[in-house]
Design a protein around this motif. Structure first.
Motif: not given
Ligand code: ARG
Length: 584
Positions: A49, A54-55, A58-59
């Motif tokens: 991430a 990205k967080n 989400e990843t």
């Protein structure tokens, strides 16, 4: 295919396009510590991430979206900050386990790129009896030898015996002054050992004797005809002595190129280093000054004598030229750490070994007695290895006899069983330690029927065999039947109980366990696995009746699990140099 490899290949695929270098994240797939969270866990979302801005959750979602899972896994779950929990479909496990039925290697793949290893182990100084410490180098080395070959590597094992050192000066001196001719004729090895011990004592107490001993050694090294003749006459006896121990331990070597083999190379090598300026004189002695090190490596003393380090330089040069290894492993006591650190630095600096060639000091700690000090006999002498083997067998015989109350074993079987169990106990006790640590030697512990011992594992194996005997089931036929059923579209192996599933997944981890030994040359990775496996098996056996299973299909399926367990224990122990017995 083993579960972890399967997951790795699927994640490699999924990460394509998300991560720049998918391979570097595959180590983040690990066994789940808690079965609640699935069988395995993929933890790469967190580090990845950061890289892709990205967080983590989400990843993780991104990865799962691209992961091809539905044919092998239950739906993956994303948990906590971004862990991906993975649980195999039961059919996947069943199929993978069935695949091992016709596979002697039990699903352990050979490495794709075999390397050539020179493996330097055992290497006792001959002319003195082998002692307890030698079990470590010999058996750690032997296990690595077997596992490297099994993994598909090329191995050149070389027993670099000390056949040229001061100990020969001692026995030559002893021969001249204290020889008991009759004793020598009757048992040359014993007499030489007596002379060695006697002179050792005298030399330790009296510097004048030591000087004479060193004089004899030096004469030998300089080609004195009489000393050479004596040395040559002693050597076969010394070899017979160590070979007897190796035979009992089931150990063998491709080469036994001892220190004496390199004698002729030491002069030319030091001359070459001197004339090229790579070695320089300091206070009369010839030294190699190592970059960034304060202490130089000494290669020739003022009086012209060569050192242990000089021989190791010549040895390594010879090994590189002759065997072209990708790696050279030295299984040697940790007390020689400085020596190997200097040696490795020196050979790189001198250009004898290039950077691509791996050099490893596979070091190990000391065998201790109850008192926490190096293991000694009551009278303070080092413990001879052979007497230790005798004692292990003797005690194992007690265990076997106590176990065999109904006298199922013949006298010969009992002795053979005691041999396998006694030696196995000793070897396993050694290998199951983290090799860097010291450990306390205890016959009682190593022969315990419960705990992380060979005896426990051998007993689990024999018990499984007795199930087959009792049920009159031939394992070979059982396997063949199962494969035929599977070919006909049936399911000969059904994992319905959690304990069955847990055992199956443990069985499928065998391949990882074998390969994990080679990451840092640690046989205890395999013993730890075998111990876990035996534990899973016990849990299964407690919960799931086998011969008395509710129906024939379940009975067969469970027998298959028993059979896979027995075969895994057998192969696992054999890779460690330990045998199994059908009955005990
Ligand atoms: N003979 C040596 C000793 O007993 C061990 C040799 C290990 N191998 C080596 N290449 N230095 O201490």
């Amino acid at each position: 295919m083993n579960p972890l490899d399967l997951l790795k290949s699927r994640f490699a695929e999924a990460l394509e396009g998300i991560a720049e270098n998918p391979a570097e994240y595959l180590e983040q797939i690990r066994v789940s510590q808690n079965p609640k969270f699935g069988d395995y866990q993929a933890n790469m979302a967190m580090p990845l991430a950061k890289k892709i801005g990205k967080n983590p959750r989400e990843t993780a979602a991104l990865i799962v979206e691209k992961l091809r899972w539905d044919d092998i896994l239950d739906p993956p779950e994303i948990a906590g900050p971004g862990f991906i929990n993975l649980r195999f479909k039961t059919e996947t496990l069943e199929k993978a386990l069935l695949d091992t039925l016709a596979d002697e290697r039990l699903g352990v793949a050979k490495v794709e790129t075999p390397r050539t290893y020179v493996l330097d182990y055992s290497a006792p100084n001959v002319a003195k009896p082998m002692h307890v410490g030698h079990i470590r180098s010999t058996m750690i080395g032997n296990a690595l030898d077997k596992i490297l070959r099994f993994a598909g590597h090329n191995v050149v094992s070389d027993n670099h015996i000390g056949d040229w050192g001061t100990q020969f000066g001692m026995i030559i001196y002893g021969w001249r002054h204290f020889l008991d001719k009759d004793a020598y004729e009757k048992n040359p090895v014993e007499e030489l050992a007596r002379l060695y011990r006697l002179v050792r004592q005298k030399a330790d107490a009296d510097p004048a004797v030591m000087t004479e001993v060193l004089g004899e050694t030096s004469k030998l090294h300089h080609g004195d005809a009489e000393n050479l003749r004596l040395w040559e006459s002693f050597l076969p006896n010394c070899r017979t002595e160590i070979d007897r121990v190796y035979k009992r331990l089931g150990v063998g070597f491709d080469h036994t190129l001892g220190e004496s083999f390199y004698n002729d190379r030491l002069g030319p090598l030091t001359e070459k280093l001197r004339s090229s300026g790579q070695a320089r004189e300091s206070q009369g002695a010839l030294c190699i000054f190592l970059e960034g090190e304060e202490v130089p490596m000494l290669i020739q003393k003022k009086d012209g004598a060569f050192l242990y380090a000089t021989t190791d330089l010549a040895t390594l040069e010879y090994r590189v030229e002759t065997f072209r290894p990708d790696a050279v492993l030295y299984v040697v006591d940790f007390r020689q750490s400085l020596h190997f650190k200097q040696l490795f630095k020196a050979v790189r600096q001198l250009g004898i070994v290039d950077e691509k060639t791996e050099l490893v000091h596979v070091k190990f700690g000391t065998v201790l007695g109850d008192d926490g000090k190096p293991f000694k006999t009551r009278s303070g002498e080092t413990v001879g290895l052979e007497s230790l083997l005798d004692e292990a067998e003797r005690r194992a015989l007690e265990v076997v006899t106590a176990n065999d109350k109904d006298g199922a074993l013949s006298e010969a079987e009992r002795l053979e069983t005691a041999r396998v169990i006694g030696i196995g106990a000793l070897v396993y006790a050694d290998l199951s330690q983290n090799r860097d640590s010291d450990y306390v030697f205890s016959f009682d512990k190593m022969l315990a029927m419960n705990g992380n011992t060979a005896t426990y594992m051998q007993y689990a194996f024999a018990r499984i065999r007795s199930i087959f005997a009792k049920g009159k089931v031939d394992p070979e036929k059982l396997r063949r039947g199962a494969l035929e059923t599977a070919q006909g579209g049936g399911t000969p192996l059904k994992l319905t109980e959690p304990a069955e599933r847990a055992l199956a997944i443990e069985l499928l981890k065998f391949s990882d366990a074998v390969h994990s030994v080679l990451k840092d040359y640690r046989p205890n990775m395999l013993t730890a696995y075998l111990f876990d496996l035996a534990g899973r098996y016990s849990a299964f056996f407690e919960k799931c009746p086998v011969l008395k299973a509710e129906d024939e299909a379940v009975r067969r399926s469970r027998l298959l699990l028993c059979d896979r367990t027995a075969e895994t224990i057998r192969l696992g122990l054999s890779l460690l140099g330990i045998g199994t017995v059908e009955k005990m």
